[in-house]
Design a protein around this motif. Structure first.
Motif, PDB file in Angstrom:
ATOM      1  N   GLY A 190       0.794  -1.225   0.000  1.00  0.00           N
ATOM      2  CA  GLY A 190       0.000   0.000   0.000  1.00  0.00           C
ATOM      3  C   GLY A 190       0.820   1.264   0.000  1.00  0.00           C
ATOM      4  O   GLY A 190       0.305   2.340   0.342  1.00  0.00           O
ATOM      5  N   ILE A 191       2.095   1.176  -0.370  1.00  0.00           N
ATOM      6  CA  ILE A 191       2.967   2.352  -0.411  1.00  0.00           C
ATOM      7  C   ILE A 191       2.900   2.910  -1.830  1.00  0.00           C
ATOM      8  O   ILE A 191       3.733   2.599  -2.687  1.00  0.00           O
ATOM      9  N   PRO A 210       1.830   8.023   7.859  1.00  0.00           N
ATOM     10  CA  PRO A 210       1.522   6.911   8.779  1.00  0.00           C
ATOM     11  C   PRO A 210       0.676   5.816   8.149  1.00  0.00           C
ATOM     12  O   PRO A 210       0.499   4.756   8.749  1.00  0.00           O
ATOM     13  N   ARG A 211       0.162   6.041   6.934  1.00  0.00           N
ATOM     14  CA  ARG A 211      -0.700   5.041   6.306  1.00  0.00           C
ATOM     15  C   ARG A 211       0.102   3.900   5.682  1.00  0.00           C
ATOM     16  O   ARG A 211      -0.428   2.803   5.489  1.00  0.00           O
ATOM     17  N   ARG A 243      -6.504   4.567  13.178  1.00  0.00           N
ATOM     18  CA  ARG A 243      -6.760   3.478  12.226  1.00  0.00           C
ATOM     19  C   ARG A 243      -5.532   3.157  11.381  1.00  0.00           C
ATOM     20  O   ARG A 243      -5.536   2.162  10.640  1.00  0.00           O
ATOM     21  N   THR A 244      -4.505   3.960  11.458  1.00  0.00           N
ATOM     22  CA  THR A 244      -3.366   3.824  10.561  1.00  0.00           C
ATOM     23  C   THR A 244      -2.352   2.799  11.058  1.00  0.00           C
ATOM     24  O   THR A 244      -2.315   2.439  12.240  1.00  0.00           O
ATOM     25  N   ASN A 245      -1.497   2.346  10.129  1.00  0.00           N
ATOM     26  CA  ASN A 245      -0.393   1.450  10.495  1.00  0.00           C
ATOM     27  C   ASN A 245       0.585   2.139  11.425  1.00  0.00           C
ATOM     28  O   ASN A 245       1.188   1.507  12.297  1.00  0.00           O
ATOM     29  N   GLY A 246       0.759   3.462  11.232  1.00  0.00           N
ATOM     30  CA  GLY A 246       1.673   4.208  12.088  1.00  0.00           C
ATOM     31  C   GLY A 246       1.264   4.174  13.546  1.00  0.00           C
ATOM     32  O   GLY A 246       2.110   4.056  14.439  1.00  0.00           O
ATOM     33  N   TYR A 247      -0.030   4.270  13.815  1.00  0.00           N
ATOM     34  CA  TYR A 247      -0.502   4.224  15.207  1.00  0.00           C
ATOM     35  C   TYR A 247      -0.262   2.844  15.809  1.00  0.00           C
ATOM     36  O   TYR A 247       0.130   2.720  16.979  1.00  0.00           O
TER      37      TYR A 247
END
Length: 451
Positions: free
Chosen positions: A32-33, A83-84, A187-191
């Motif tokens: 997803g990048i 962060p996504r 909701r993000t991968n970063g969190y």
């Protein structure tokens, strides 16, 4: 670097082949990048990837003569701070692909291992960095500002592949200098990565192993040093179908032998034999407090011959010499830490305040190591990774001149083969000059009026 004209010309032939064979662009998209407009994520990834081979950071590169042909500073920082993006999925996908290619190069009988260890990710000059903490450096015995970089690697005894990592902050709020920023989307991968940074080390180890196993990466043993070789973690790893080999520290723990609970010193006295050529002093099968059966191997300390060390294995079918041999593979992660810090600019290239930047840049550094390891393994190159690194630095330094000459040669061949096209030779030559980056024009003393 010629970026705007041809993406493939950014990389020397060695790296271009590695990017193609390992499908870096595919793994970025799979994780997803991706970007909708402007420079693609693959282009930005390559720019950051090449910095270390140019001996420059992003700030210095933007001050150089190449700046007119590069994206703006904010473009790179937005890419690294997003962060996504799922950087863990990218690293797992890439390392999994590399490990599969190694399968065709090695015997099925070769022992494959996971290796777990941590190293200090120092940020001594930072103040406002997200989740910055005072962490203990076990090599110096002092507390430093930064993170504990817990790393999971895979090895077949010849090639080490980093599979995953977690940058751990401190669970103790008194040692944590900064917290998670409040505006981060939960909701993000970063969190999710930020929440993992507040885990205990044993919990983080199990998280890394679970992610690797879910991606289909397999190993026969998990190798650990004294900090991780404790009964609860050993039991949890064994419950995942993995065998453990680790070094045991002489603390107050006791082991069940027969009907007695004995210390390591008492067990050593019971089983001590004459020293073998491998430095093995004896071995004994005991049970941990949780009831798990393990084999303890006592070996002589090479650094202090009057002392002994203890290795623990949950696979009691192995003989003592084989346990020592397999545990020797653990040293590869130590050389990995040294190489990434000394050569690949781990924790040095970018000084942002976002935790996302730490994750993205560390992933790119690990990718540099994977591509160097891939190059060494594919060609059975006798050079060390350090030798390959400097060889690639020389290739990157010459890539702009090479690219210009290749373009010129292809152009001349194409037009001189057919004499009927000679009338358009001058105009085509002017178009080629106009397509050159400005810093190459200045190097070749080509004025703007000529283009």
């Amino acid at each position: 670097m010629i970026i705007k004209k041809d993406l493939s010309q950014q990389l020397p032939k060695t790296l271009l082949n590695a990017f193609s064979q390992l499908k870096i662009g595919h793994h970025l998209r799979k994780a997803g990048i991706i970007k909708g407009v402007g420079y693609s994520c693959l282009e930005l990834f390559q720019l950051v990837f090449l910095l270390v081979f140019q001996h420059k950071n992003w700030f210095r590169l933007l001050e150089s003569e190449q700046r007119t042909d590069l994206p703006g500073k904010d473009t790179i920082y937005r890419f690294l701070n997003d962060p996504r993006y799922n950087w863990r999925a990218f690293l797992h996908s890439l390392s999994g692909t590399f490990i599969k290619t190694l399968g065709s190069l090695t015997s099925a009988k070769r022992v494959r291992v996971f290796i777990i260890d941590d190293s200090v990710y120092s940020r001594s000059r930072s103040r406002a960095l997200e989740l910055l903490a005072r962490v203990h450096d076990h090599t110096t015995g002092k507390f430093v500002k930064g993170f504990q970089m817990l790393t999971l690697g895979w090895s077949d005894g010849f090639t080490f592949v980093p599979v995953g990592f977690t940058l751990l902050s401190s669970r103790n709020e008194a040692n944590r200098l900064q917290n998670i920023r409040e505006d981060i989307d939960k909701r993000t991968n970063g969190y999710k990565r930020r929440k993992e940074a507040l885990q205990s080390k044993p919990a983080a180890v199990l998280t890394l192993l679970d992610h690797a196993l879910q991606m289909g990466i397999q190993a026969d043993y998990v190798l650990m040093d004294t900090w991780f070789t404790h009964s609860p973690l050993i039991q949890a790893i064994s419950g995942r179908g993995l065998q453990v080999i680790g070094m045991v520290k002489q603390l107050k723990q006791r082991y069940l032998f027969g009907q007695q609970m004995l210390t390591l010193g008492e067990l050593f006295t019971l089983c001590r034999t004459q020293r073998t050529k491998h430095g093995i002093l004896g071995s004994i099968v005991v049970r941990l407090a949780c009831g798990l059966q393990v084999k303890l191997v006592f070996i002589q300390n090479r650094n202090k011959r009057s002392e002994w060390l203890t290795l623990l294995s949950t696979d009691c079918s192995l003989d003592a010499a084989e346990i020592v041999r397999i545990y020797g593979k653990r040293w590869q992660i130590e050389t990995f830490f040294k190489f990434t810090k000394s050569y690949l600019n781990l924790a040095k290239e970018f000084q942002g305040r976002s935790y996302d930047m730490l994750i993205s840049h560390t992933t790119i550094v690990f990718t540099r190591y994977i591509l160097l390891a891939w190059e060494a393994r594919q060609k059975a190159d006798s050079k060390t990774l350090g030798g390959l690194f400097y060889l690639l630095c020389d290739e990157v330094k010459d890539i702009d001149v090479k690219t210009a000459l290749v373009q010129l040669w292809a152009f001349m061949q194409r037009h001189l083969e057919n004499s009927s096209q000679q009338e358009g030779l001058l105009s085509q030559l002017q178009q080629w000059i106009a397509a050159l980056p400005s810093y190459i024009k200045s190097c070749l003393a080509i004025s703007s009026c000529e283009s």
